[in-house]
Enzyme design. Sequence first.
Site, PDB file in Angstrom:
ATOM      1  CB  CYS A  30      55.696  38.813  16.792  1.00  0.00           C
ATOM      2  SG  CYS A  30      54.046  38.744  17.467  1.00  0.00           S
ATOM      3  CB  CYS A  87      58.551  41.925  11.243  1.00  0.00           C
ATOM      4  SG  CYS A  87      57.284  41.757   9.989  1.00  0.00           S
ATOM      5  CG  HIS A  88      59.442  42.853  15.440  1.00  0.00           C
ATOM      6  ND1 HIS A  88      59.733  44.158  15.118  1.00  0.00           N
ATOM      7  CD2 HIS A  88      58.092  42.743  15.364  1.00  0.00           C
ATOM      8  CE1 HIS A  88      58.602  44.803  14.864  1.00  0.00           C
ATOM      9  NE2 HIS A  88      57.603  43.964  15.000  1.00  0.00           N
ATOM     10  CB  CYS A 136      52.189  44.939  15.362  1.00  0.00           C
ATOM     11  SG  CYS A 136      53.798  45.374  14.699  1.00  0.00           S
ATOM     12  CB  CYS A 157      49.779  60.447  41.258  1.00  0.00           C
ATOM     13  SG  CYS A 157      48.563  60.123  39.984  1.00  0.00           S
ATOM     14  CB  CYS A 203      50.343  58.333  47.690  1.00  0.00           C
ATOM     15  SG  CYS A 203      48.772  58.265  48.568  1.00  0.00           S
ATOM     16  NE  ARG A 207      49.296  48.968  42.020  1.00  0.00           N
ATOM     17  CZ  ARG A 207      48.593  49.848  42.727  1.00  0.00           C
ATOM     18  NH1 ARG A 207      47.482  50.364  42.225  1.00  0.00           N
ATOM     19  NH2 ARG A 207      48.977  50.206  43.923  1.00  0.00           N
ATOM     20  CB  CYS A 255      45.997  54.218  41.947  1.00  0.00           C
ATOM     21  SG  CYS A 255      47.490  53.962  42.943  1.00  0.00           S
TER      22      CYS A 255
END
Lengths: 106, 234
Positions: B52, B55-56, B87, B150, B153, B191, B195
Amino acid sequence: MVARVRVPAVVRPAEVFVVRIAIQHVMETGFRLTDTGRPIPRNVIHTLAVRYGGQEVFRAELGSGVAANPYLEFPVQAVASGPMVFEWVDDAGIRGSETVAITVAG
Amino acid sequence: MSRPSPARSGLVFAGPTVRALQADDFANPGMLWVERGQKLWSEPVGPSRRSCGSCHADALRGAAASLPAVDAATGRLVNLESRIQACQAQRQGIEPAAHESDALLALSAYVAYQSRGMPVRVEVDGPARPYFERGRASYHRRIGQLNLACSHCHDANWGRRLGPETISQGHGVGYPAYRLEWQALGSLHRRFRSCLSGVRAEMLPQGHPDYLALELYLAWRASSLPVETPAVRR
């Protein structure tokens, strides 16, 4: 298995300093079941031993009551510069180790 | 278009022990994944032997704060995880890491960690608009056997109690986050599934377009809150 250890960069002779270690581990208790009802075998790091200055300075025996990714800290008295070696083993027989350099000066 | 005001991170609704765990960069168990991600970041892989980092150079500082975003090449909405997977497949020529795999969690945690403290700011106009509207629609749509959206709540009742918990405003700024319930680091899509299971609705697979759109809507709701990855939550 990732482990992180933190010690002070430099300690004075005879200084009591805190050593912190965190190890990535599932710490499977052995009490849980899979979605289909099969028991998941226990797999915890059951022993952790730490050597420094030619002797064992810390030993922990962990069980199923310890949460995943255990974090421990303990005090050690500085004797001389040298490596501090951490070794642990889990129920699956996988061994891990980590070494940090302790620098005593002043 | 309404959003909770003032915007409060989930950290505000957590107990003192959870807050202390997140604040301590050594004790925070999420940092184990960040550290693994740092190693993976600079590991050359695939036929091109590219990492990674080849390039970055700056580890994509700030990138996580502006995702999800529309990918200019494909015109599709991508989040941090799907961006990493793309990528891996296209630039590195390797099999992309599976959703919720340790490798993808570690890499996404490491990249998001580079944006820690930076305010969330996503583009919701132009090509992102249809995705944003889709996310807003899912956010307000009643679902599941409990027939809740959603918003029931996290807009109408945040700060009030649901059993032992205080309902948060539902901002995803700390993800991937370490949840004590999971005893592990997990993605925002995991997550979402928690829910949905809570309102007894059908759970979608991770990376589903509906989840990506919802993630964009949530990022807009959380605008100006700082990225907290790796956060600790109950």
